[in-house]
Design an enzyme around this catalytic site. Structure first.
Site, PDB file in Angstrom:
ATOM      1  N   ARG A 207       0.886  -1.205  -0.056  1.00  0.00           N
ATOM      2  CA  ARG A 207      -0.065  -0.041  -0.027  1.00  0.00           C
ATOM      3  C   ARG A 207       0.898   1.254   0.042  1.00  0.00           C
ATOM      4  NH1 ARG A 207      -5.238   0.981   3.694  1.00  0.00           N
ATOM      5  NH2 ARG A 207      -6.062  -0.322   1.972  1.00  0.00           N
TER       6      ARG A 207
ATOM      7  N   ASP B 244     -17.880   5.830  -1.105  1.00  0.00           N
ATOM      8  CA  ASP B 244     -16.557   5.751  -0.228  1.00  0.00           C
ATOM      9  C   ASP B 244     -16.476   7.376   0.167  1.00  0.00           C
ATOM     10  OD1 ASP B 244     -14.082   4.988   0.543  1.00  0.00           O
ATOM     11  OD2 ASP B 244     -12.925   5.701  -1.222  1.00  0.00           O
TER      12      ASP B 244
ATOM     13  N   CYS C 217     -16.576   0.446   1.173  1.00  0.00           N
ATOM     14  CA  CYS C 217     -15.332  -0.250   1.013  1.00  0.00           C
ATOM     15  C   CYS C 217     -14.794  -0.059   2.879  1.00  0.00           C
ATOM     16  CB  CYS C 217     -14.257   0.092   0.157  1.00  0.00           C
ATOM     17  SG  CYS C 217     -13.654   1.848   0.428  1.00  0.00           S
TER      18      CYS C 217
ATOM     19  N   GLN D  65      -9.815  -4.272  -3.231  1.00  0.00           N
ATOM     20  CA  GLN D  65     -11.072  -4.009  -2.984  1.00  0.00           C
ATOM     21  C   GLN D  65     -12.206  -4.426  -3.951  1.00  0.00           C
ATOM     22  OE1 GLN D  65     -11.929  -2.481   0.378  1.00  0.00           O
ATOM     23  NE2 GLN D  65     -13.987  -3.142  -0.640  1.00  0.00           N
TER      24      GLN D  65
ATOM     25  N   HIS E 222      -7.387   0.626  -6.339  1.00  0.00           N
ATOM     26  CA  HIS E 222      -7.716  -0.312  -5.207  1.00  0.00           C
ATOM     27  C   HIS E 222      -8.257  -1.457  -5.722  1.00  0.00           C
ATOM     28  CE1 HIS E 222      -7.791  -1.216  -1.166  1.00  0.00           C
ATOM     29  NE2 HIS E 222      -8.765  -0.385  -0.683  1.00  0.00           N
TER      30      HIS E 222
HETATM   31  N1   CP Z   1     -11.131  -0.786   2.431  1.00  0.00           N
HETATM   32  C1   CP Z   1      -9.900  -0.655   3.211  1.00  0.00           C
HETATM   33  O1   CP Z   1      -8.895  -0.739   2.234  1.00  0.00           O
HETATM   34  O2   CP Z   1      -9.756  -0.647   4.209  1.00  0.00           O
HETATM   35  P1   CP Z   1      -8.299  -0.307   5.124  1.00  0.00           P
HETATM   36  O3   CP Z   1      -7.981   0.787   4.775  1.00  0.00           O
HETATM   37  O4   CP Z   1      -8.762  -0.537   6.688  1.00  0.00           O
HETATM   38  O5   CP Z   1      -7.350  -1.466   4.726  1.00  0.00           O
END
Ligand code: CP
Length: 319
Positions: free
Chosen positions: A114, A236, A275, A144, A141
């Protein structure tokens, strides 16, 4: 001929990365989602990382779901996860991601990261000799969206299903929703004001995909038009990690809040996705997040199953 260590670790032509949603074909997406459903049905029956094979999971931004679901999922696959905050490594002192990739490739069977810009993950993937997985960048993402599609598929067949995406659609979740849903042959309705709509390059990519899959993307600044009759409504947070201009963004996005009044325009059996983490009372209300149409916590669970399937598929395809 015997290869020396450096030659053995040159990037293999077959190494598969997952940096954005369309790094896989529609057929490969369907194969991964099918495997994810099987893994969910029999959670401890699949152990392709037995050995154990190790996976590095690196975070340059905070995370709850991604961190936990990869860590737990790698264990369930029979593997060993090394979950690290980049700030506690030499990355935090400026070592390049390319050199980090060259080193990690000698230790692990895959690298999950990430990070911030997509140029950064591309720089990491270029010399990596093991699969690299995007666990969220500014632009995408894709993990997700595998979980989102798995959640929708539990409700109705993906092909032909309509999904409304509300709010900030110019960032990672909006981009990935447009591209991953197009791969699945879905009809995407983006409801976002000017300045928050997907970039032309993203819409052009989606159009090329939709010519083959039969999906579509429409973009409107009218939230009711986006949601009308939709089978799925998704949103989101309005202020993503690292954004500073929150007051301006709230002012421009408040009409796109997912609330009961807006959801009433969707199909009667529409489901609600987010998400997470949610900012209750901002982009979504409690009544939608906790209501009978919400599949938000199934969606969070499916991160685990979808990413297990993705890792198993990438490691198999990269051998
Ligand atoms: N949806 C998501 O990526 O959650 P986190 O940021 O908690 O990993």
């Amino acid at each position: 001929m015997t290869l020396n260590a450096a030659q053995q670790h040159q990037a293999l032509p077959g190494v598969r990365h997952f940096l954005k949603d369309d790094d896989i074909t529609p057929a490969q997406q369907a194969e991964i989602l099918d495997l994810a459903a099987k893994m969910k049905a029999d959670r401890h029956a699949h152990r392709p990382l037995a050995g154990p094979k190790s996976v590095a999971v690196v975070f340059e931004k905070p995370s709850t779901r991604t961190r936990l679901s990869f860590d737990v999922g790698i264990a369930e696959l029979g593997g060993h996860s090394v979950v690290i905050d980049a700030q506690s490594t030499q990355l935090g002192r400026g070592e390049s991601v390319a050199d980090t990739a060259r080193v990690l490739s000698r230790y692990v069977s895959a690298i999950v990261i990430r990070t911030f810009g997509d140029d950064r993950i591309a720089e990491l993937a270029e010399p990596a000799t093991v699969p690299v997985v995007n666990a969220l960048t500014d632009g995408w993402h894709p993990c997700q969206l595998l979980a989102d599609l798995q959640t929708i598929a539990e409700h109705r067949p993906l092909k032909g299903t309509s999904i409304a995406y509300l709010g900030d659609a110019a960032f990672n979740m909006g981009n990935s929703t447009v591209i991953a849903s197009s791969l699945a042959g879905m009809h995407v309705r983006v409801g976002a004001p000017e300045g928050y709509q997907p970039a032309a390059e993203v819409l052009e990519r989606a159009a090329r995909i939709n010519a083959a899959t039969g999906g579509s993307v429409t973009v409107t600044a009218d939230p009711v038009e986006a949601v009308a009759g939709a089978d799925v409504v998704s949103t989101d947070a309005w202020v993503s990690m690292g954004m500073a201009d929150s007051a301006k963004r709230f002012g421009e996005l408040h009409a796109y809040q997912l609330n009961a009044g807006l959801l009433a325009h969707a199909a009667d059996d529409a489901i609600v996705l987010h998400c997470l983490p949610a900012h209750r009372g901002e982009e979504i209300t409690d009544e939608c997040l906790d209501g009978p149409q919400s599949r938000v916590f199934d969606q969070a669970e499916n991160r685990l199953h979808a990413q297990k399937a993705l890792l198993a598929w990438l490691v198999k395809e990269s051998q």
